[in-house]
Scaffold this active site. Structure first.
Site, short mmCIF file in Angstrom:
data_model
loop_
_atom_site.label_atom_id
_atom_site.label_comp_id
_atom_site.label_asym_id
_atom_site.label_seq_id
_atom_site.Cartn_x
_atom_site.Cartn_y
_atom_site.Cartn_z
N GLY A 12 -27.16 -97.31 -18.45
CA GLY A 12 -26.57 -98.07 -19.56
C GLY A 12 -25.68 -97.26 -20.48
O GLY A 12 -25.46 -97.66 -21.63
N ASN A 14 -22.48 -96.91 -20.28
CA ASN A 14 -21.28 -97.72 -20.56
C ASN A 14 -21.60 -98.85 -21.53
O ASN A 14 -20.79 -99.20 -22.39
CB ASN A 14 -20.68 -98.26 -19.27
CG ASN A 14 -19.91 -97.20 -18.53
OD1 ASN A 14 -18.79 -96.89 -18.90
ND2 ASN A 14 -20.52 -96.61 -17.52
N ASN A 131 -15.19 -105.71 -14.69
CA ASN A 131 -16.09 -104.68 -14.16
C ASN A 131 -15.45 -103.31 -14.37
O ASN A 131 -14.24 -103.18 -14.42
CB ASN A 131 -16.30 -104.93 -12.66
CG ASN A 131 -17.19 -103.90 -11.98
OD1 ASN A 131 -18.24 -103.54 -12.51
ND2 ASN A 131 -16.77 -103.41 -10.83
N HIS A 133 -15.37 -99.49 -12.62
CA HIS A 133 -15.74 -98.80 -11.38
C HIS A 133 -15.13 -97.39 -11.38
O HIS A 133 -13.95 -97.23 -11.68
CB HIS A 133 -15.22 -99.59 -10.18
CG HIS A 133 -15.61 -98.97 -8.87
ND1 HIS A 133 -16.93 -98.80 -8.50
CD2 HIS A 133 -14.87 -98.46 -7.86
CE1 HIS A 133 -16.97 -98.21 -7.33
NE2 HIS A 133 -15.75 -97.99 -6.91
C1 GAR Z 1 -20.97 -96.04 -13.97
O1 GAR Z 1 -20.43 -94.84 -13.49
C2 GAR Z 1 -20.17 -97.23 -13.46
O2 GAR Z 1 -18.80 -97.01 -13.44
C3 GAR Z 1 -20.74 -97.40 -12.09
O3 GAR Z 1 -22.13 -97.24 -12.29
C4 GAR Z 1 -22.34 -96.29 -13.34
C5 GAR Z 1 -23.32 -96.85 -14.35
O4 GAR Z 1 -23.63 -95.91 -15.35
N1 GAR Z 1 -20.40 -98.66 -11.51
C6 GAR Z 1 -20.20 -98.84 -10.20
O5 GAR Z 1 -20.34 -97.96 -9.37
C7 GAR Z 1 -19.79 -100.25 -9.79
N2 GAR Z 1 -19.59 -100.31 -8.38
P1 GAR Z 1 -24.28 -96.37 -16.72
O6 GAR Z 1 -25.50 -97.23 -16.35
O7 GAR Z 1 -24.68 -95.12 -17.42
O8 GAR Z 1 -23.25 -97.16 -17.49
#
Ligand code: GAR
Length: 227
Positions: A12, A14, A131, A133
């Protein structure tokens, strides 16, 4: 304020960047309110972040929520399970009272690919969905994008990857880009490189959300009858 719903599956960070941006003094998203968080993993640290910020959250388990695991059933049963999960989640979101219903859904590390059973009712209701990515468009779709790019660096086949925010369609990590940023590999080891990527993505998710919010607020104004 513009109402945002966030979906997250894990740490979490982000989501936290979005929460921080809604706060004064620096917040780029001060004109927004995060109305709720949806998680699909009970252990998601994002839940603790929601609690700390007094943001209501709901947990919808994929398995048991109509979802069937690959390998436990045939492909059709898996697809049916996904559709049931997606339709139920869309219905839950759209059932919120008018003042709580989100205008924007942000997927912030949401590790589930939505089908049209989710996307269609959400789009028909005029709710936008974006989203983040950690890769450039059409590269390293899916999970572990940073690690997979890093393997390419080490193999001498690539010296950069990137981050994008994009509108969501029913294909993993595809859809019209909102902001795309290249990130060079400067010889760091994996942990340091991941850290660098996260610093960039926390800025980018806020910028992209702010950009879409501006559009939402403009379309609200243009919809109001002039008198
Ligand atoms: C982030 O790096 C996000 O960009 C990625 O998951 C991570 C979550 O981190 N998303 C993907 O790979 C989508 N395919 P977080 O839970 O610390 O925000």
């Amino acid at each position: 304020p513009c109402r945002i719903l966030v979906m997250a599956s894990g740490f979490g960070s982000n989501f936290q960047a979005l929460i921080d941006a809604t706060r004064p003094p620096a917040g780029e998203l001060q004109n927004c309110r995060i109305v709720s968080l949806v998680v699909n993993r009970k252990g998601a640290h994002a839940i603790a972040r929601a609690d700390a910020a007094a943001i209501p959250w709901t947990y919808r388990n994929l398995i048991g929520g109509g979802f069937v695991r690959k390998g436990e059933a045939d492909e059709r049963a898996v697809a049916d399970g996904r559709r049931r999960y997606d339709a139920a989640l869309a219905a839950q979101i759209l059932a919120a009272p008018a003042g709580e219903r989100p205008e924007l859904v942000v997927l912030a590390g949401w590790m589930h690919v939505f089908s049209t059973a989710f996307l269609k009712p959400i789009e028909e209701a005029g709710v936008r969905i974006i989203n983040i990515h950690p890769a450039l468009p059409r590269e390293f779709d899916g999970a572990n994008a940073i690690e997979r790019a890093f393997d390419e660096f080490k193999a001498g086949r690539l010296t950069r990857t990137g981050i994008m925010a994009h509108y969501v369609i029913d294909e993993v990590d595809r859809g019209e880009p909102i902001i795309v940023q290249e990130v060079p590999w400067e010889g760091e080891e994996l942990d340091a490189f991941k850290e660098k990527m996260h610093v960039h993505e926390h800025k980018l998710i806020v910028e992209a959300t702010a950009k879409v919010v501006r559009e939402i607020l403009e379309s609200r104004t243009s919809q109001k009858p002039s008198s």
